[in-house]
Design a protein around this motif. Sequence first.
Motif, PDB file in Angstrom:
ATOM      1  N   VAL A 223       0.831  -1.206   0.000  1.00  0.00           N
ATOM      2  CA  VAL A 223       0.000   0.000   0.000  1.00  0.00           C
ATOM      3  C   VAL A 223       0.862   1.251   0.000  1.00  0.00           C
ATOM      4  O   VAL A 223       0.525   2.253  -0.634  1.00  0.00           O
ATOM      5  CB  VAL A 223      -0.950  -0.004   1.210  1.00  0.00           C
ATOM      6  N   THR A 224       1.987   1.213   0.711  1.00  0.00           N
ATOM      7  CA  THR A 224       2.857   2.388   0.827  1.00  0.00           C
ATOM      8  C   THR A 224       4.292   2.032   0.434  1.00  0.00           C
ATOM      9  O   THR A 224       4.675   0.854   0.398  1.00  0.00           O
ATOM     10  CB  THR A 224       2.874   2.936   2.264  1.00  0.00           C
ATOM     11  N   MET A 225       5.066   3.055   0.168  1.00  0.00           N
ATOM     12  CA  MET A 225       6.483   2.852  -0.157  1.00  0.00           C
ATOM     13  C   MET A 225       7.210   2.181   1.009  1.00  0.00           C
ATOM     14  O   MET A 225       8.035   1.281   0.802  1.00  0.00           O
ATOM     15  CB  MET A 225       7.144   4.190  -0.478  1.00  0.00           C
ATOM     16  N   GLN A 226       6.917   2.625   2.231  1.00  0.00           N
ATOM     17  CA  GLN A 226       7.598   2.036   3.378  1.00  0.00           C
ATOM     18  C   GLN A 226       7.260   0.560   3.512  1.00  0.00           C
ATOM     19  O   GLN A 226       8.135  -0.266   3.818  1.00  0.00           O
ATOM     20  CB  GLN A 226       7.222   2.776   4.665  1.00  0.00           C
ATOM     21  N   ALA A 227       6.006   0.195   3.262  1.00  0.00           N
ATOM     22  CA  ALA A 227       5.614  -1.219   3.335  1.00  0.00           C
ATOM     23  C   ALA A 227       6.370  -2.038   2.296  1.00  0.00           C
ATOM     24  O   ALA A 227       6.788  -3.175   2.570  1.00  0.00           O
ATOM     25  CB  ALA A 227       4.107  -1.352   3.131  1.00  0.00           C
ATOM     26  N   ALA A 228       6.564  -1.470   1.103  1.00  0.00           N
ATOM     27  CA  ALA A 228       7.319  -2.181   0.075  1.00  0.00           C
ATOM     28  C   ALA A 228       8.768  -2.374   0.500  1.00  0.00           C
ATOM     29  O   ALA A 228       9.347  -3.461   0.339  1.00  0.00           O
ATOM     30  CB  ALA A 228       7.258  -1.413  -1.244  1.00  0.00           C
ATOM     31  N   LEU A 229       9.385  -1.333   1.061  1.00  0.00           N
ATOM     32  CA  LEU A 229      10.777  -1.426   1.485  1.00  0.00           C
ATOM     33  C   LEU A 229      10.951  -2.384   2.664  1.00  0.00           C
ATOM     34  O   LEU A 229      11.974  -3.066   2.770  1.00  0.00           O
ATOM     35  CB  LEU A 229      11.295  -0.037   1.845  1.00  0.00           C
ATOM     36  N   ASP A 230       9.964  -2.445   3.541  1.00  0.00           N
ATOM     37  CA  ASP A 230      10.034  -3.366   4.679  1.00  0.00           C
ATOM     38  C   ASP A 230      10.072  -4.822   4.235  1.00  0.00           C
ATOM     39  O   ASP A 230      10.603  -5.681   4.944  1.00  0.00           O
ATOM     40  CB  ASP A 230       8.832  -3.147   5.603  1.00  0.00           C
ATOM     41  N   ASP A 231       9.503  -5.102   3.046  1.00  0.00           N
ATOM     42  CA  ASP A 231       9.459  -6.469   2.529  1.00  0.00           C
ATOM     43  C   ASP A 231       9.998  -6.489   1.095  1.00  0.00           C
ATOM     44  O   ASP A 231       9.431  -7.108   0.206  1.00  0.00           O
ATOM     45  CB  ASP A 231       8.015  -6.992   2.580  1.00  0.00           C
ATOM     46  N   TRP A 232      11.095  -5.755   0.887  1.00  0.00           N
ATOM     47  CA  TRP A 232      11.588  -5.511  -0.467  1.00  0.00           C
ATOM     48  C   TRP A 232      11.927  -6.797  -1.218  1.00  0.00           C
ATOM     49  O   TRP A 232      11.680  -6.902  -2.424  1.00  0.00           O
ATOM     50  CB  TRP A 232      12.806  -4.593  -0.413  1.00  0.00           C
ATOM     51  N   ALA A 233      12.470  -7.761  -0.539  1.00  0.00           N
ATOM     52  CA  ALA A 233      12.864  -8.999  -1.209  1.00  0.00           C
ATOM     53  C   ALA A 233      11.677  -9.655  -1.908  1.00  0.00           C
ATOM     54  O   ALA A 233      11.827 -10.259  -2.980  1.00  0.00           O
ATOM     55  CB  ALA A 233      13.488  -9.969  -0.205  1.00  0.00           C
ATOM     56  N   ASN A 234      10.500  -9.547  -1.310  1.00  0.00           N
ATOM     57  CA  ASN A 234       9.295 -10.119  -1.919  1.00  0.00           C
ATOM     58  C   ASN A 234       8.537  -9.107  -2.768  1.00  0.00           C
ATOM     59  O   ASN A 234       7.976  -9.453  -3.805  1.00  0.00           O
ATOM     60  CB  ASN A 234       8.365 -10.662  -0.827  1.00  0.00           C
TER      61      ASN A 234
ATOM     62  N   GLY B 265       6.819  -8.274  -7.482  1.00  0.00           N
ATOM     63  CA  GLY B 265       5.443  -7.888  -7.767  1.00  0.00           C
ATOM     64  C   GLY B 265       5.365  -6.508  -8.394  1.00  0.00           C
ATOM     65  O   GLY B 265       4.583  -6.266  -9.323  1.00  0.00           O
ATOM     66  N   LEU B 266       6.188  -5.587  -7.912  1.00  0.00           N
ATOM     67  CA  LEU B 266       6.210  -4.236  -8.470  1.00  0.00           C
ATOM     68  C   LEU B 266       6.770  -4.241  -9.892  1.00  0.00           C
ATOM     69  O   LEU B 266       6.300  -3.512 -10.769  1.00  0.00           O
ATOM     70  CB  LEU B 266       7.043  -3.325  -7.579  1.00  0.00           C
ATOM     71  N   GLU B 267       7.757  -5.094 -10.136  1.00  0.00           N
ATOM     72  CA  GLU B 267       8.326  -5.194 -11.480  1.00  0.00           C
ATOM     73  C   GLU B 267       7.302  -5.742 -12.470  1.00  0.00           C
ATOM     74  O   GLU B 267       7.270  -5.328 -13.640  1.00  0.00           O
ATOM     75  CB  GLU B 267       9.567  -6.079 -11.457  1.00  0.00           C
TER      76      GLU B 267
ATOM     77  N   ASN C 125      17.514  -0.757   1.960  1.00  0.00           N
ATOM     78  CA  ASN C 125      16.787  -1.735   2.752  1.00  0.00           C
ATOM     79  C   ASN C 125      17.512  -1.833   4.098  1.00  0.00           C
ATOM     80  O   ASN C 125      18.267  -0.934   4.469  1.00  0.00           O
ATOM     81  CB  ASN C 125      16.697  -3.074   2.019  1.00  0.00           C
ATOM     82  N   ASP C 126      17.291  -2.896   4.847  1.00  0.00           N
ATOM     83  CA  ASP C 126      17.974  -3.037   6.135  1.00  0.00           C
ATOM     84  C   ASP C 126      19.486  -3.164   5.919  1.00  0.00           C
ATOM     85  O   ASP C 126      19.949  -3.974   5.113  1.00  0.00           O
ATOM     86  CB  ASP C 126      17.479  -4.277   6.877  1.00  0.00           C
ATOM     87  N   VAL C 127      20.252  -2.350   6.648  1.00  0.00           N
ATOM     88  CA  VAL C 127      21.714  -2.339   6.537  1.00  0.00           C
ATOM     89  C   VAL C 127      22.301  -2.733   7.886  1.00  0.00           C
ATOM     90  O   VAL C 127      21.975  -2.129   8.908  1.00  0.00           O
ATOM     91  CB  VAL C 127      22.230  -0.939   6.149  1.00  0.00           C
ATOM     92  N   PRO C 128      23.170  -3.737   7.932  1.00  0.00           N
ATOM     93  CA  PRO C 128      23.752  -4.151   9.219  1.00  0.00           C
ATOM     94  C   PRO C 128      24.790  -3.162   9.724  1.00  0.00           C
ATOM     95  O   PRO C 128      25.474  -2.494   8.941  1.00  0.00           O
ATOM     96  CB  PRO C 128      24.389  -5.505   8.903  1.00  0.00           C
ATOM     97  N   MET C 129      24.904  -3.039  11.013  1.00  0.00           N
ATOM     98  CA  MET C 129      25.939  -2.211  11.617  1.00  0.00           C
ATOM     99  C   MET C 129      27.314  -2.712  11.184  1.00  0.00           C
ATOM    100  O   MET C 129      27.559  -3.920  11.098  1.00  0.00           O
ATOM    101  CB  MET C 129      25.824  -2.247  13.146  1.00  0.00           C
ATOM    102  N   GLY C 130      28.208  -1.764  10.893  1.00  0.00           N
ATOM    103  CA  GLY C 130      29.563  -2.127  10.521  1.00  0.00           C
ATOM    104  C   GLY C 130      29.733  -2.604   9.092  1.00  0.00           C
ATOM    105  O   GLY C 130      30.791  -3.150   8.750  1.00  0.00           O
TER     106      GLY C 130
END
Length: 334
Positions: free
Chosen positions: A32-43, A47-49, A144-149
């Motif tokens: 529904v939102t850009m943030q929702a897409a980024l939270d589950d970007w791998a999946n 669908g967006l493509e 997307n999610d980036v690990p520390m370091g």
Amino acid sequence: MKLASLRDGRDGRLVVVSRDLARYLPAADVAVTMQAALDDWANARSGLETIAEQLEVGGGEDFDQTVCASPLPRAYQWADGSAYVNHVELVRRARGAEMPASFWTDPLMYQGGSDSFLGPRDNIPVADEAWGIDFEAEVVVVTNDVPMGVSAADAVGHIQLIMLVNDVSLRNLIPGELGKGFGFFQSKPSSAFSPIAVTPDELGASWSDAKVHLPLLSSLNDKPIGKPEAGIDMTFDFGQLIAHAAKSRPLRAGCIIGSGTVSNKLDDGPGKHIADGGVGYSCIAEIRTIETINDGKPSTAFMKFGDRIRIEMNNADGESIFGAIDQIVEEYAG
């Protein structure tokens, strides 16, 4: 792939936009939102493509940039670097400050307010012209999610989207804030991002070495003021900027990392106005610093109420990639 957020509540409504920016399709079946897409970007990406492929063979509704919010109308993180050290060096020279050697090896970065971004066609509300109103044209990435370091090399793989930003600055408030030794706050009001966010592959060969190799176009009151090449004189690439931000903390999906004001040298010296054979400038402050260096004082005024700033980037065929940030400064009366 090109994505946008139509105005709808606090977080907008995600849509997929055609490459020519003429049509769009809703993305609600995926996110529904850009943030929702980024939270589950791998999946979500696949669908967006699929929706993007449908757009390129026809269909969809007419796309209107004026009804867009910033792609992320609010974000969990907005951290802006200063990757074009030429810009930093000029500003410091103008006030007689020495350039620390570390500035060439360790990026500057500040944490901006991310809870109230302006839309790309929203007016810029400012209470007082005396605050020194300025635009700053920049390129930004969204992770997307980036690990520390994370290493700079691995950080590049976490870049999912690219946008433009007008990082509005109130220049005359900056010295007092920095003088306290604690950084920007009041001098950095709400920023505005381009209507469109694109995946890096959308830029083709113009995305390489974690940099965007295209001119960033700015016009002030319909007069071209800047067209610096974003891939030139960028001391720190986006992988390095992300690694810097993630040195002591992880970054969560939807984190926005900025390049800082795009700035090019000319013959290894300060830039020049477009009319004088240069590529111009991405902010008024840089013009004023060069005037101060050359003439002892600035002569170009900061923005006034009613002034209009437009920021855009075109591909090799002259077609807009991100749509346009197009804003008018207005007096805020409360």
